[in-house]
Design a protein around this motif. Structure first.
Motif, PDB file in Angstrom:
ATOM      1  N   SER A  60     -29.677  14.494 -15.035  1.00 16.98           N
ATOM      2  CA  SER A  60     -29.720  15.838 -14.455  1.00 16.98           C
ATOM      3  C   SER A  60     -28.345  16.243 -13.945  1.00 16.98           C
ATOM      4  O   SER A  60     -27.898  17.390 -14.137  1.00 16.98           O
ATOM      5  N   LEU A  61     -27.643  15.305 -13.311  1.00 17.68           N
ATOM      6  CA  LEU A  61     -26.324  15.591 -12.757  1.00 17.68           C
ATOM      7  C   LEU A  61     -25.329  15.948 -13.851  1.00 17.68           C
ATOM      8  O   LEU A  61     -24.524  16.872 -13.713  1.00 17.68           O
ATOM      9  N   ILE A  62     -25.401  15.217 -14.961  1.00 13.74           N
ATOM     10  CA  ILE A  62     -24.492  15.478 -16.078  1.00 13.74           C
ATOM     11  C   ILE A  62     -24.726  16.880 -16.649  1.00 13.74           C
ATOM     12  O   ILE A  62     -23.778  17.629 -16.929  1.00 13.74           O
ATOM     13  N   VAL A  63     -26.006  17.236 -16.788  1.00 17.95           N
ATOM     14  CA  VAL A  63     -26.332  18.572 -17.313  1.00 17.95           C
ATOM     15  C   VAL A  63     -25.824  19.657 -16.367  1.00 17.95           C
ATOM     16  O   VAL A  63     -25.230  20.661 -16.792  1.00 17.95           O
ATOM     17  N   VAL A  64     -26.061  19.453 -15.051  1.00 20.67           N
ATOM     18  CA  VAL A  64     -25.620  20.437 -14.059  1.00 20.67           C
ATOM     19  C   VAL A  64     -24.099  20.595 -14.102  1.00 20.67           C
ATOM     20  O   VAL A  64     -23.571  21.721 -14.109  1.00 20.67           O
ATOM     21  N   MET A  65     -23.380  19.469 -14.130  1.00 24.14           N
ATOM     22  CA  MET A  65     -21.918  19.526 -14.136  1.00 24.14           C
ATOM     23  C   MET A  65     -21.400  20.218 -15.396  1.00 24.14           C
ATOM     24  O   MET A  65     -20.438  20.991 -15.337  1.00 24.14           O
ATOM     25  N   PHE A  66     -22.046  19.959 -16.512  1.00 23.31           N
ATOM     26  CA  PHE A  66     -21.625  20.576 -17.776  1.00 23.31           C
ATOM     27  C   PHE A  66     -21.790  22.097 -17.710  1.00 23.31           C
ATOM     28  O   PHE A  66     -20.884  22.856 -18.072  1.00 23.31           O
ATOM     29  N   ILE A  67     -22.965  22.532 -17.223  1.00 19.58           N
ATOM     30  CA  ILE A  67     -23.237  23.966 -17.158  1.00 19.58           C
ATOM     31  C   ILE A  67     -22.306  24.642 -16.149  1.00 19.58           C
ATOM     32  O   ILE A  67     -21.771  25.728 -16.394  1.00 19.58           O
ATOM     33  N   MET A 133     -29.952  26.447 -16.537  1.00 25.68           N
ATOM     34  CA  MET A 133     -29.990  25.271 -15.675  1.00 25.68           C
ATOM     35  C   MET A 133     -31.412  24.860 -15.293  1.00 25.68           C
ATOM     36  O   MET A 133     -31.781  23.691 -15.399  1.00 25.68           O
ATOM     37  N   MET A 134     -32.247  25.796 -14.859  1.00 20.68           N
ATOM     38  CA  MET A 134     -33.609  25.458 -14.437  1.00 20.68           C
ATOM     39  C   MET A 134     -34.458  24.906 -15.588  1.00 20.68           C
ATOM     40  O   MET A 134     -35.103  23.857 -15.438  1.00 20.68           O
ATOM     41  N   PRO A 135     -34.485  25.566 -16.762  1.00 25.97           N
ATOM     42  CA  PRO A 135     -35.238  24.979 -17.884  1.00 25.97           C
ATOM     43  C   PRO A 135     -34.744  23.592 -18.273  1.00 25.97           C
ATOM     44  O   PRO A 135     -35.547  22.706 -18.599  1.00 25.97           O
ATOM     45  N   ALA A 136     -33.413  23.383 -18.226  1.00 26.13           N
ATOM     46  CA  ALA A 136     -32.866  22.063 -18.565  1.00 26.13           C
ATOM     47  C   ALA A 136     -33.315  21.017 -17.555  1.00 26.13           C
ATOM     48  O   ALA A 136     -33.686  19.880 -17.926  1.00 26.13           O
ATOM     49  N   MET A 137     -33.303  21.383 -16.281  1.00 26.76           N
ATOM     50  CA  MET A 137     -33.751  20.451 -15.246  1.00 26.76           C
ATOM     51  C   MET A 137     -35.238  20.137 -15.390  1.00 26.76           C
ATOM     52  O   MET A 137     -35.669  18.985 -15.238  1.00 26.76           O
ATOM     53  N   ASN A 138     -36.039  21.142 -15.702  1.00 29.17           N
ATOM     54  CA  ASN A 138     -37.468  20.908 -15.894  1.00 29.17           C
ATOM     55  C   ASN A 138     -37.732  20.013 -17.100  1.00 29.17           C
ATOM     56  O   ASN A 138     -38.617  19.158 -17.068  1.00 29.17           O
ATOM     57  N   ILE A 180     -35.054  18.846  -6.730  1.00 33.47           N
ATOM     58  CA  ILE A 180     -33.813  18.658  -7.489  1.00 33.47           C
ATOM     59  C   ILE A 180     -33.528  19.905  -8.321  1.00 33.47           C
ATOM     60  O   ILE A 180     -32.381  20.372  -8.407  1.00 33.47           O
ATOM     61  N   ALA A 181     -34.579  20.469  -8.918  1.00 34.57           N
ATOM     62  CA  ALA A 181     -34.408  21.711  -9.676  1.00 34.57           C
ATOM     63  C   ALA A 181     -33.976  22.841  -8.748  1.00 34.57           C
ATOM     64  O   ALA A 181     -33.142  23.686  -9.113  1.00 34.57           O
ATOM     65  N   GLN A 182     -34.542  22.868  -7.542  1.00 30.45           N
ATOM     66  CA  GLN A 182     -34.138  23.884  -6.566  1.00 30.45           C
ATOM     67  C   GLN A 182     -32.676  23.717  -6.163  1.00 30.45           C
ATOM     68  O   GLN A 182     -31.940  24.689  -5.989  1.00 30.45           O
ATOM     69  N   THR A 183     -32.264  22.448  -6.011  1.00 35.39           N
ATOM     70  CA  THR A 183     -30.866  22.174  -5.684  1.00 35.39           C
ATOM     71  C   THR A 183     -29.945  22.657  -6.805  1.00 35.39           C
ATOM     72  O   THR A 183     -28.859  23.187  -6.548  1.00 35.39           O
ATOM     73  N   ALA A 184     -30.394  22.469  -8.056  1.00 36.45           N
ATOM     74  CA  ALA A 184     -29.618  22.967  -9.188  1.00 36.45           C
ATOM     75  C   ALA A 184     -29.510  24.493  -9.144  1.00 36.45           C
ATOM     76  O   ALA A 184     -28.467  25.073  -9.457  1.00 36.45           O
ATOM     77  N   GLN A 185     -30.621  25.124  -8.734  1.00 40.07           N
ATOM     78  CA  GLN A 185     -30.600  26.581  -8.609  1.00 40.07           C
ATOM     79  C   GLN A 185     -29.619  27.021  -7.518  1.00 40.07           C
ATOM     80  O   GLN A 185     -28.935  28.036  -7.643  1.00 40.07           O
ATOM     81  N   VAL A 186     -29.573  26.228  -6.436  1.00 43.55           N
ATOM     82  CA  VAL A 186     -28.608  26.512  -5.369  1.00 43.55           C
ATOM     83  C   VAL A 186     -27.186  26.381  -5.902  1.00 43.55           C
ATOM     84  O   VAL A 186     -26.308  27.190  -5.599  1.00 43.55           O
ATOM     85  N   ALA A 187     -26.967  25.332  -6.716  1.00 44.36           N
ATOM     86  CA  ALA A 187     -25.640  25.139  -7.311  1.00 44.36           C
ATOM     87  C   ALA A 187     -25.263  26.332  -8.174  1.00 44.36           C
ATOM     88  O   ALA A 187     -24.097  26.752  -8.221  1.00 44.36           O
ATOM     89  N   ASN A 188     -26.256  26.900  -8.841  1.00 47.46           N
ATOM     90  CA  ASN A 188     -26.024  28.093  -9.649  1.00 47.46           C
ATOM     91  C   ASN A 188     -25.537  29.241  -8.773  1.00 47.46           C
ATOM     92  O   ASN A 188     -24.547  29.916  -9.072  1.00 47.46           O
ATOM     93  N   ALA A 189     -26.237  29.464  -7.641  1.00 46.90           N
ATOM     94  CA  ALA A 189     -25.847  30.547  -6.725  1.00 46.90           C
ATOM     95  C   ALA A 189     -24.483  30.281  -6.103  1.00 46.90           C
ATOM     96  O   ALA A 189     -23.706  31.210  -5.858  1.00 46.90           O
ATOM     97  N   LEU A 190     -24.190  28.996  -5.864  1.00 41.57           N
ATOM     98  CA  LEU A 190     -22.921  28.649  -5.218  1.00 41.57           C
ATOM     99  C   LEU A 190     -21.719  28.913  -6.122  1.00 41.57           C
ATOM    100  O   LEU A 190     -20.591  29.012  -5.634  1.00 41.57           O
TER     101      LEU A 190
END
Length: 469
Positions: A60-67, A133-138, A180-190
């Motif tokens: 999940s972290l790798i996907v988030v960092m890539f996006i 990001m959210m679909p990838a995390m799910n 974790i998906a919510q945290t990814a969404q926060v990262a998106n907003a950040l």
């Protein structure tokens, strides 16, 4: 940086940061707390299954960092071009009459569309990529859900855990992936927040004024003697405007500063009021370095009437009173009368209570100039600065203003930046500037007798007048 660009940074970008922290900070704290609590419960059921579930997290972290890496440049570009659009709109709106006069509407519309297309493209790309990001995390969470289910089934067959434990654990896995998906969404907003913060801090990190002296000199009993001692200044260190300026001006003298465009006349005045700091040399008022005064105290010594008038949205009474906020209505009217503005003010609707619009376009340019002169008279300064103060009034009014100025100048030190040399014949001293240096100084008669640079400037104006006539 345009005014609109600055406004965008202190409004749009700051608002983006505020909204992000207000909406996402609480969610981030809740998500992190939930993840820690769920991990503890999962460990109590099966450390092995917990280890397998946690192994999904790096994916999940790798996907988030890539996006984030791919989309961050688009978020940054989005904020940048939002600032460009704000800057252009403010600039065009402020000078709309000039834009229309030169038929530049199509040009500015084309420029606006160009900025808007880039803004649209960057906003679309940034939102699309962050939306993945959210679909990838799910999807990754579901993979972990399946793997844990298979492992739990195997452990149940081996009698290591109970079937009920599997069901409980799967529920915890679901509770783990959601925050974790919510945290990814926060990262998106950040990402928008980071892009906005970069622009805000770039603005905040601009070089500030030199701090005020901790032991300011007393401003009382100032007479108005001014000395320039080998002043050297450039707006950029590699482009010096004032090279070596020295002069001594006594209290009550009328000093005219003349020279061709770009010689440094207005710059001298800005340095005198400490709008900029010197590269070297010093400016003294009554023998005290201006750096030893508080800026507020120093500027209280001066009254200014500039060629470019500045009036704000408010009544005429309020605009004149700006020179002395404690002045009474009668004092304001007396100052207006001294500037020969009282007559036209009383002829306006609501007289002194007439409200000037934001651009003060509901009165003429000459009337604006008269109001700024009245404001300077009301300020009653020790040192007076006039930058071609009568350039926007007719000849008859100019004569009247010069009579009022003669009264105002009496007993004060006066700096007059002049372009029409015929208006400064009676100056006590004329400083002739060229390319940042004083090339000549003396009275009008003395300078004409030398037949030097001043004489050429003076005679050229009459030659130009004769050609025009």
């Amino acid at each position: 940086m345009s005014h609109g660009e600055v406004l965008s940074r202190v409004t749009n970008d700051v608002d983006t940061i505020e909204q992000s922290f207000r909406q996402t900070l609480a969610q981030l704290v809740t998500s992190v707390t939930t993840v820690l609590g769920v991990l503890i419960m999962m460990l109590s059921i099966s450390p092995l299954m917990t280890a397998v579930a946690v192994l999904i997290l790096p994916m999940s972290l790798i996907v988030v960092m890539f996006i984030v890496k791919k989309s961050q440049k688009y978020f940054k570009q989005q904020q940048e071009y939002l600032g460009h659009i704000n800057g252009q709109v403010e600039e065009v709106y402020g000078g709309l009459s000039i834009v229309k006069a030169f038929n530049a509407e199509e040009q500015y519309l084309h420029e606006f569309n160009k900025y808007n297309d880039v803004l649209y493209s960057s906003a679309w790309k940034s939102q699309m990529m962050s939306g993945i990001m959210m679909p990838a995390m799910n999807f990754i969470g579901n993979i972990g859900y399946v793997v844990v289910s298979i492992l739990g089934s195997y452990l149940a067959i081996k009698k290591v855990i109970q079937v009920g434990d599997i069901l409980s654990f799967l529920q915890y896995v679901r509770n783990l992936t959601n925050p974790i998906a919510q945290t990814a969404q926060v990262a998106n907003a950040l990402q928008s927040t980071i892009a906005a913060a970069e622009r805000v801090f770039e603005f905040l990190n601009e070089e500030e004024e030199i701090p005020e002296t901790q032991t300011p000199a007393a401003i009382t009993n100032i007479n108005g003697n001014v000395s320039f001692d080998h002043v050297r200044f450039g707006y950029k260190s590699d482009k010096i405007v004032i090279k070596d300026f020295s002069a001594d001006i006594k209290q009550g003298q009328k000093i005219a500063i003349v020279g061709p465009t770009g010689a440094g006349k207005t710059t001298i005045v800005k340095l005198l009021m400490r709008f900029y700091e010197l590269n070297s040399g010093s400016i003294l008022v009554d023998g005290i370095n201006i750096k030893d005064f508080k800026r507020e105290d120093l500027r209280n010594l001066f009254g200014m009437v500039l060629q470019d008038t500045w009036l704000f949205n408010g009544t005429i009474m309020e605009n004149i009173r700006y020179g002395n906020m404690n002045a009474t209505d009668e004092e304001v009217k007396k100052a207006a009368d001294s500037a020969y503005a009282d007559h036209f003010i009383r002829a306006l609707p609501n007289s002194y209570q007439m409200v000037l619009n934001e651009e003060a376009s509901n009165i003429s340019q000459g009337q604006k100039q008269l109001l700024t002169i009245a404001r300077a008279i009301l300020a009653n300064p020790k040192i007076l600065i006039l930058d071609e103060a009568t350039s926007s009034v007719d000849t008859r009014t100019e004569v009247l203003i010069q009579k009022a100025m003669a009264k105002l100048m009496k007993g004060r030190t006066n700096f007059i930046i002049a372009h029409r040399l015929s208006t400064i014949r009676d100056a006590d001293m004329i400083l002739v500037m060229n390319e940042g240096d004083i090339v000549e100084q003396g009275s009008h008669t003395e300078l004409l007798q030398r037949n030097g640079f001043y004489a050429k400037l003076y005679n050229s104006q009459f030659d130009a007048g004769e050609e025009a006539s």
